[in-house]
Scaffold this motif. Structure first.
Motif, PDB file in Angstrom:
ATOM      1  N   GLY C 386       0.800  -1.219   0.000  1.00  0.00           N
ATOM      2  CA  GLY C 386       0.000   0.000   0.000  1.00  0.00           C
ATOM      3  C   GLY C 386       0.834   1.269   0.000  1.00  0.00           C
ATOM      4  O   GLY C 386       0.302   2.353   0.204  1.00  0.00           O
ATOM      5  N   GLN C 387       2.117   1.147  -0.229  1.00  0.00           N
ATOM      6  CA  GLN C 387       2.970   2.347  -0.283  1.00  0.00           C
ATOM      7  C   GLN C 387       2.694   3.123  -1.559  1.00  0.00           C
ATOM      8  O   GLN C 387       2.764   2.573  -2.659  1.00  0.00           O
ATOM      9  N   ARG C 388       2.338   4.397  -1.403  1.00  0.00           N
ATOM     10  CA  ARG C 388       2.065   5.220  -2.586  1.00  0.00           C
ATOM     11  C   ARG C 388       3.377   5.788  -3.098  1.00  0.00           C
ATOM     12  O   ARG C 388       4.170   6.354  -2.342  1.00  0.00           O
ATOM     13  N   LEU C 389       3.627   5.593  -4.402  1.00  0.00           N
ATOM     14  CA  LEU C 389       4.920   5.958  -4.967  1.00  0.00           C
ATOM     15  C   LEU C 389       4.936   7.401  -5.433  1.00  0.00           C
ATOM     16  O   LEU C 389       3.929   7.901  -5.956  1.00  0.00           O
ATOM     17  N   GLY C 390       6.077   8.025  -5.243  1.00  0.00           N
ATOM     18  CA  GLY C 390       6.228   9.430  -5.594  1.00  0.00           C
ATOM     19  C   GLY C 390       6.682   9.624  -7.028  1.00  0.00           C
ATOM     20  O   GLY C 390       6.718   8.681  -7.837  1.00  0.00           O
ATOM     21  N   GLN C 556      21.699  12.265  13.756  1.00  0.00           N
ATOM     22  CA  GLN C 556      21.065  10.963  13.824  1.00  0.00           C
ATOM     23  C   GLN C 556      20.042  10.821  12.694  1.00  0.00           C
ATOM     24  O   GLN C 556      19.524  11.827  12.210  1.00  0.00           O
ATOM     25  N   TYR C 557      19.743   9.592  12.352  1.00  0.00           N
ATOM     26  CA  TYR C 557      18.746   9.334  11.302  1.00  0.00           C
ATOM     27  C   TYR C 557      17.436  10.029  11.651  1.00  0.00           C
ATOM     28  O   TYR C 557      16.968   9.981  12.787  1.00  0.00           O
ATOM     29  N   ASP C 558      16.863  10.655  10.651  1.00  0.00           N
ATOM     30  CA  ASP C 558      15.633  11.391  10.867  1.00  0.00           C
ATOM     31  C   ASP C 558      14.610  10.857   9.873  1.00  0.00           C
ATOM     32  O   ASP C 558      14.783  10.984   8.669  1.00  0.00           O
ATOM     33  N   ARG C 559      13.566  10.236  10.398  1.00  0.00           N
ATOM     34  CA  ARG C 559      12.570   9.637   9.523  1.00  0.00           C
ATOM     35  C   ARG C 559      11.853  10.719   8.720  1.00  0.00           C
ATOM     36  O   ARG C 559      11.378  11.699   9.290  1.00  0.00           O
ATOM     37  N   PRO C 560      11.760  10.521   7.401  1.00  0.00           N
ATOM     38  CA  PRO C 560      10.953  11.468   6.625  1.00  0.00           C
ATOM     39  C   PRO C 560       9.532  11.475   7.199  1.00  0.00           C
ATOM     40  O   PRO C 560       8.963  10.418   7.467  1.00  0.00           O
ATOM     41  N   LYS C 561       9.006  12.648   7.405  1.00  0.00           N
ATOM     42  CA  LYS C 561       7.742  12.789   8.133  1.00  0.00           C
ATOM     43  C   LYS C 561       6.608  11.973   7.511  1.00  0.00           C
ATOM     44  O   LYS C 561       5.718  11.475   8.186  1.00  0.00           O
ATOM     45  N   SER C 562       6.681  11.808   6.189  1.00  0.00           N
ATOM     46  CA  SER C 562       5.571  11.153   5.501  1.00  0.00           C
ATOM     47  C   SER C 562       5.641   9.630   5.584  1.00  0.00           C
ATOM     48  O   SER C 562       4.732   8.946   5.140  1.00  0.00           O
ATOM     49  N   MET C 563       6.713   9.102   6.153  1.00  0.00           N
ATOM     50  CA  MET C 563       6.904   7.646   6.122  1.00  0.00           C
ATOM     51  C   MET C 563       6.217   6.950   7.290  1.00  0.00           C
ATOM     52  O   MET C 563       6.453   7.289   8.447  1.00  0.00           O
ATOM     53  N   VAL C 568       3.248  -5.154  12.047  1.00  0.00           N
ATOM     54  CA  VAL C 568       2.403  -6.303  12.350  1.00  0.00           C
ATOM     55  C   VAL C 568       1.658  -6.748  11.096  1.00  0.00           C
ATOM     56  O   VAL C 568       1.636  -7.928  10.748  1.00  0.00           O
ATOM     57  N   HIS C 569       1.093  -5.810  10.376  1.00  0.00           N
ATOM     58  CA  HIS C 569       0.302  -6.157   9.188  1.00  0.00           C
ATOM     59  C   HIS C 569       1.064  -6.002   7.886  1.00  0.00           C
ATOM     60  O   HIS C 569       0.525  -6.240   6.815  1.00  0.00           O
ATOM     61  N   TYR C 570       2.327  -5.617   8.007  1.00  0.00           N
ATOM     62  CA  TYR C 570       3.135  -5.378   6.813  1.00  0.00           C
ATOM     63  C   TYR C 570       2.441  -4.428   5.841  1.00  0.00           C
ATOM     64  O   TYR C 570       2.239  -4.720   4.664  1.00  0.00           O
ATOM     65  N   ARG C 571       2.032  -3.300   6.377  1.00  0.00           N
ATOM     66  CA  ARG C 571       1.387  -2.282   5.556  1.00  0.00           C
ATOM     67  C   ARG C 571       2.173  -0.988   5.661  1.00  0.00           C
ATOM     68  O   ARG C 571       2.730  -0.677   6.707  1.00  0.00           O
ATOM     69  N   GLY C 572       2.156  -0.259   4.572  1.00  0.00           N
ATOM     70  CA  GLY C 572       2.727   1.072   4.623  1.00  0.00           C
ATOM     71  C   GLY C 572       3.982   1.221   3.773  1.00  0.00           C
ATOM     72  O   GLY C 572       4.158   0.515   2.776  1.00  0.00           O
ATOM     73  N   ASP C 573       4.824   2.158   4.217  1.00  0.00           N
ATOM     74  CA  ASP C 573       5.997   2.525   3.423  1.00  0.00           C
ATOM     75  C   ASP C 573       7.158   1.600   3.768  1.00  0.00           C
ATOM     76  O   ASP C 573       7.877   1.818   4.744  1.00  0.00           O
ATOM     77  N   ALA C 574       7.317   0.565   2.953  1.00  0.00           N
ATOM     78  CA  ALA C 574       8.331  -0.448   3.235  1.00  0.00           C
ATOM     79  C   ALA C 574       9.736   0.124   3.133  1.00  0.00           C
ATOM     80  O   ALA C 574      10.627  -0.253   3.879  1.00  0.00           O
ATOM     81  N   TYR C 575       9.923   1.041   2.216  1.00  0.00           N
ATOM     82  CA  TYR C 575      11.245   1.649   2.027  1.00  0.00           C
ATOM     83  C   TYR C 575      11.080   3.133   1.769  1.00  0.00           C
ATOM     84  O   TYR C 575      10.081   3.556   1.181  1.00  0.00           O
ATOM     85  N   GLY C 576      12.085   3.882   2.148  1.00  0.00           N
ATOM     86  CA  GLY C 576      12.066   5.311   1.867  1.00  0.00           C
ATOM     87  C   GLY C 576      12.013   5.570   0.376  1.00  0.00           C
ATOM     88  O   GLY C 576      11.310   6.463  -0.097  1.00  0.00           O
ATOM     89  N   ALA C 577      12.776   4.795  -0.363  1.00  0.00           N
ATOM     90  CA  ALA C 577      12.821   5.010  -1.806  1.00  0.00           C
ATOM     91  C   ALA C 577      13.120   3.697  -2.509  1.00  0.00           C
ATOM     92  O   ALA C 577      13.675   2.779  -1.918  1.00  0.00           O
TER      93      ALA C 577
END
Lengths: 278, 153, 726
Positions: C386-390, C556-563, C568-577
């Protein structure tokens, strides 16, 4: 239960003869002495601890065995210490035995070709030795010297079994004699990769007045395919020659290939030999 | 035993069956020559023996006695000033660098004017896992082109 | 119309190809690898290993012991007898249970190589029945389920359903420098010098093993002769062994494997079995993808759960589909544990999906190129999680560029003409195939947040010094990180230095894996450089140091805000890019020998931004060569759970003569959170070649679904095809 050990260099000995006669005397005196030439195979065995021998006779000092000559009768005489690189560079080999040059070109990389020797390839008698089918197809003679004299063994009688040859412990391979060959020569190696490969099947053949075809890596020894030669010579269909060939080879499954592949490829090589030497 | 390495004479105490590779690396401290397989397959230990490439892992030191040995240290010194060395860096032909000394030694005896196919054959005994070889060929060709340009001037 | 790469602002250091920083030392032979190091009183180590794939160790005995021999067994371990990684299941030395045929049992050390080699050890082992068949194994170390949409709805919408099973074998990393470390005992701890990718992984493992606090376990990476993932986890094992010997003997101990031991004992690429069931409409659009992934983990967990994770996350390929189910399992067998290898599960699953796509095209009777065009991910599409691609989603531009550069359509037509004749004449057949693929950069999901990597920059009188634990293993870490810092500071490259990765000196910037060094660590460093620049103001470094004293900037690593990621459900942004790529491979098949010769390779890959184009192209060329060999040649022969061909003579890594010429094109669709737009580049190149090769074989008429496609495996197909023609 498993024992883990590998031999130490310090427990080994190297004899360095001053001359061929000296080398032969040393061999006469010590049954356990193993001749050592280019070391391209022997040192792999030492490194992986698979070599049983502990005493070695260094042939490098014997410069007389490094020559490629042609006798007046047309016989090509290759010294046992001739390297694959020498074969590639030699105009004599190019003219008289081009299939040897073809074989030499496909052995190892440059580094191996600069060290590995014809005598070593014969004496080592690996069923996959790349020059062995060449010498078999050329009806060569192996010259064996000992302190008691010189013996000439036709190559067809030289390989007795898996890594076993007719060389006696007190003998050295000094030369390989190749009679003049009339006819087209052919060679092909099928290896595990394009260079630095051990053959899965290797073949050499001559087609002229007579037909000779020899194979490596399809039996415990490199071998002439007499039955297949005969079938080809009697103008039988190729399928008969294939049947004959399959009856005389005994390929196995090993780390590098399978019996089935070796058998079908041996037949395919026979076909290719026949069509390319037309 | 005396060894003539890169134009210098080294005195070593070694069993005649010691691998030339070990004598170079351990006794002579010439560690530029690498061991990748110990069985003459990878070419990382390539040195020149009387001008010819050989695998130092398959050469008993007895066979090197009295002959001229060239290792990577003798190619372009500690600066790596041989044209091939410079072009290897420029073209990305050295990645992890472990096969590089052997590759350079093999490349150093490729005759001038060799075509791509001849370069491939001359390097067939040297394995590189990093580059896929393309950069190596480019480097060899570049070094040649530079040398040719220098001659032309 | 595919989006065009944005024209970035002009840069002066990034995007150029200066000589790699350690290049001169590497070509001069003065670069020092672990086996080149010397320490006074150095002992050499040796490992005694189990010989049965499963059983119990009943005891051992030793022949004559030379004076000065040191022996270490499991009883000598001061801490926990386990290699700490994901699970503590793998012992450092066997105590009783044996789970594979190359497990370390005893360690020996002696100063003399010959004396060490000649020690005879007898192990008494009681063998038990081993599980060597991954399909039969019911022991799973990880299961992952990805669900998107509604599978039965998707199948209901389909005109056709296409199924297939695809398998891949082990692959050995075959870094040319074998694994090796030196352990030096210190008065209150130990220092490790090693050929390794991840200094802090080794530290973590040794802390547990030796029961020492982290500050007393110092890990220093020395020049490393290749890794490809193989030096991600195993160095913890070999470093543990050397450390135990060093602590027991009180002397430095060198443990360097020879090639055979390295191949027998260390990790390899996981063999895989992937099944696809795909619903597809007549026009080629995918309506449902059901994918089952099974990996052979081997005897211990090691990194298998995360390899599986990356595998399933790439299993649907770079394709749009609304109804997807992906089930992944990693099963245990009694073979040496498999582990990290460039690509990390993605090459296996993308091999399957890309060969399957070819078969779908066949089943529908449409052009496989059109099938890919129709289904390739576009900006705004969603992946299986379900990761929406840019806007940087470049699957289509990669495809079109590779097709154009390779003259795919014209070549395909020409080859079909050629083959029609060759089938009659018995001459060599040709084939051309393509593969479209993608690869996520950095750790999966929340991985980067958990890692919380740090990087630092230290001001020097002349410039700045980079402090990171990211290692140079050939890929160019030192050089590209320096370029990123130099660019941000507006300084020439010569003013940037790089500290050696030494856990005493550098912060934990995470492991050097997962195509994360440039994109993740590079970005942290770029932010360090920003901060440093702000701190300096108009001062020169020398002025700053004179006025304020030393300055070290850590970020330190800073998560992109949109990620966002739901583990648990393996949903969302699997990778930054994601990077994208398309390979086109043309090859020739010799009907006499059934040998396949790759003839032409075109590799087009979008890596966001090539920090150093020459090094980036080197990654692509090298990874492509490894991928081709994965498809055609590299076969690990397992017998009784043991690699039977553990010698370079018998394991066919490609020589120059096996490797075809390559045409590489780098596309740059920048990623907003990567340094100057960069995404990862290290792994992706190995994803595409194996399906491209097998699709080319299919084009030539060979239905192959299992690799390596060695001549022995395909000869039957070649022969029956010829038989059919004559």
């Amino acid at each position: 239960m498993t024992t883990w050990t590998s031999p130490a260099i310090s427990s080994m000995r190297l004899e360095r003869p001053r001359s061929l006669a000296h080398a032969l005397d040393l061999l006469e005196a010590d049954r356990g002495l193993t001749p050592m030439a280019g070391c391209t195979d022997l040192y792999v065995g030492i490194h992986f601890g698979s070599l049983k021998q502990r005493r070695f006779l260094d042939l490098q000092p014997l410069a007389s065995l490094r020559k490629i000559q042609k006798r007046p009768d047309g016989t090509l005489v290759l010294g046992a210490l001739v390297t694959y690189s020498q074969c590639l560079d030699s105009p004599l080999v190019a003219r008289a035995l081009p299939m040897l040059a073809s074989a030499a070109k496909e052995i190892g990389g440059v580094q191996i070709r600069n060290r590995g020797t014809l005598g070593g390839n014969l004496g080592n008698a690996s069923p996959a030795g790349d020059t062995l089918p060449v010498f078999l197809a050329a009806d060569a003679t192996v010259v064996l010297a000992s302190a008691r004299g010189v013996r000439r063994v036709p190559i067809s009688q030289f390989f007795l079994g898996y890594r076993k040859t007719a060389r006696r412990h007190n003998e050295l391979i000094t030369e390989i004699e190749v009679p003049p060959i009339a006819g087209k020569q052919w060679f092909r190696k099928v290896g595990t990769r394009a260079a630095n490969a051990i053959s899965k099947v290797v073949a050499a053949g001559v087609r002229g007045e007579g037909i000779t075809f020899a194979l490596g890596a399809v039996a415990p020894v490199a071998m002439r395919a007499y039955a297949a030669e005969c079938a080809l010579g009697s103008a039988l269909p190729l399928s008969e020659a294939h049947r004959a060939l399959r009856s005389e080879i005994t390929p196995i499954d090993d780390l590098r290939s399978t019996a089935a592949y070796r058998a079908r490829t041996a037949c395919a090589l026979l076909t290719q030999f026949w069509s390319e030497t037309r | 035993m005396k060894l003539r390495i890169n134009g210098t004479t080294f005195r070593v105490e070694a069993h005649p069956l010691e691998r030339l590779l070990d004598v170079l690396r351990i006794q002579c401290k010439l560690t530029g020559t690498k061991e990748g397989c110990g069985e003459g397959e990878c070419g990382a230990c390539t040195v020149l023996l009387d001008g010819e490439p050989v695998n130092a892992c398959l050469v008993p030191v007895a066979h090197a006695e009295g002959r001229s040995i060239t290792t990577i240290e003798g190619l372009g010194g500690t600066e790596g000033s041989h044209p091939l060395q410079r072009s290897f860096v420029e073209q990305g032909a050295a990645q992890c660098g472990f096969c590089t000394p052997g590759m350079l030694i093999s490349a150093s005896v490729i005759p001038a004017g060799a075509r791509r196919e001849e370069i491939r054959c001359a390097l067939a005994g040297n394995l590189c896992r990093c580059t896929g070889y393309s950069a190596v060929y480019r480097a060899v060709e570049l070094a040649r082109a530079k040398r040719a340009r220098r001659r032309a001037r | 119309m595919p989006p065009r790469p944005r024209r970035p602002r002009p840069l002066s250091v990034v995007g150029t190809s200066p000589p790699r920083l350690e290049g001169a030392a590497k070509v001069a032979g003065t670069a020092r690898y672990v086996d080149d190091l010397e320490f006074p009183g150095l002992l050499l180590g040796r490992t005694i290993r189990s010989t049965v794939p499963r059983g119990e160790l009943l005891g051992w005995s030793m022949g004559r012991r030379p004076r000065g021999l040191h022996v270490v067994s499991a009883a000598d371990i001061p801490g926990r007898n386990a290699i700490a990684l994901l699970e503590p299941d793998q012992p450092c030395l066997v105590r009783r249970e044996i789970r594979h045929a190359a497990e370390p049992v005893l360690l020996l050390a002696h100063e003399d190589r010959d004396a060490l080699a000649s020690v005879a050890v007898e192990l008494r082992e009681r063998p038990r029945k081993a599980q060597l068949d991954v399909r039969a194994s019911r022991s799973f170390c990880k299961e992952i389920l990805i669900e998107k949409g509604n599978l039965s709805r998707g199948f209901a919408r389909a005109d056709r359903i296409v199924e297939g099973e695809y398998t891949t074998g082990h692959q050995e990393q075959l870094y040319v420098e074998t694994q090796g470390v030196i352990a030096v005992p210190e008065k209150d701890g130990v220092t490790i010098y090693g050929s390794l990718q991840c200094p802090y992984y080794v530290q973590k493992a040794l802390v547990e093993l030796l029961s020492l606090p982290p500050e007393r376990v110092r890990i220093i990476q020395v020049e490393t002769g290749g890794g490809f993932g193989g030096k991600e986890e195993y160095p913890s094992m070999i470093a543990g062994h050397a450390a135990l010997l060093a602590l027991k003997s009180g002397r430095p101990v060198k443990l360097v494997y020879d090639r055979s031991e390295d191949m027998l004992a260390t990790t390899k690429r996981h063999p895989s079995i992937v099944r696809h069931k795909t619903g597809v409409r007549r026009d080629g659009s995918l309506t449902a993808m059901q994918i089952d992934v099974l990996l052979d983990a081997g005897a211990y967990v090691t990194l298998s759960p995360v390899v599986l994770s990356r595998g399933v996350l790439h299993a649907a390929g770079p394709y749009r589909c609304e109804d997807v189910q992906i089930l992944g399992r990693a099963a245990m067998t009694n073979t040496p544990p498999n582990g990290a290898f460039r690509g990390f599960g993605a090459p296996q699953t993308q091999f399957a999906v890309e060969v399957h796509m070819e078969r779908i095209a066949e089943a529908l009777g449409i052009d496989p190129l059109e099938l890919r065009r129709r289904n390739a991910l576009r900006p705004g599409d969603t992946t299986a999680t379900g990761q929406r691609l840019g806007a940087d989603c470049s699957a289509l531009p990669c495809l079109e560029s590779a097709v154009r550069r390779s003259r795919f359509v014209a070549r395909r037509r020409a080859i079909e003409k050629h083959n029609a004749k060759a089938r009659v004449s018995g001459g060599p057949l040709r084939g051309i195939g393509l593969a479209l693929f993608f690869h996520g950069s950095g750790f999966t999901g929340a991985g980067e947040v958990k890692l919380a990597s740090r990087a630092a920059l230290e001001l020097t009188p002349t410039g700045a010094r980079i402090l990171v634990a990211s290692t140079e293993i050939g890929q160019g870490t030192r050089t590209i990180l320096s370029q990123i810092v130099a660019e941000e500071l507006g300084w020439p490259l010569s003013r940037i230095e790089v500290a050696d990765p030494d856990t005493r000196e550098v912060p934990d910037s995470g492991p050097t894996v997962a195509s994360r060094t440039c994109m993740i660590v590079g970005e942290i460093l770029r932010r360090c450089a920003q901060s440093l620049k702000r701190a300096l103001g108009r001062m020169t470094p020398r002025q700053y140091l004179a006025k304020n004293g030393p300055l070290v900037v850590t970020e330190q690593y800073d998560r992109p805000k949109s990620m966002h990621w739901d583990d648990v459900h393996y949903r969302g942004d699997a990778y930054g890019a994601y990077g994208y790529g398309c390979d086109v491979i043309e090859l020739e098949i010799d009907p006499v020998t059934a040998e396949v010769r790759p003839a032409e390779v075109t590799a087009v890959q979008d890596i966001g931004r090539a920090i150093h184009p020459v090094l980036a192209a080197g990654q692509i060329e090298g990874g492509t060569a490894q991928g081709i060999a994965f498809a055609l040649a590299e076969e690990v022969v397992m017998r009784d759970g043991r690699m039977a061909n553990a010698q370079l003579t018998n394991y066919a890594v490609p020589t120059p003569l096996d490797t075809p010429p390559m045409q590489v094109e780098i596309l740059e669709f920048p990623y907003g959170h990567g340094p100057f737009g960069a995404k990862g580049v290290g792994e992706m190149p190995i994803d595409g070649p194996s399906p491209a090769v097998v699709n080319a074989l299919r084009h030539a008429g060979l239905d192959i679904r299992d690799i390596p496609a060695v001549p022995e495996r395909i000869a039957g197909l070649v022969d029956s095809m010829r038989g059919a023609a004559t």
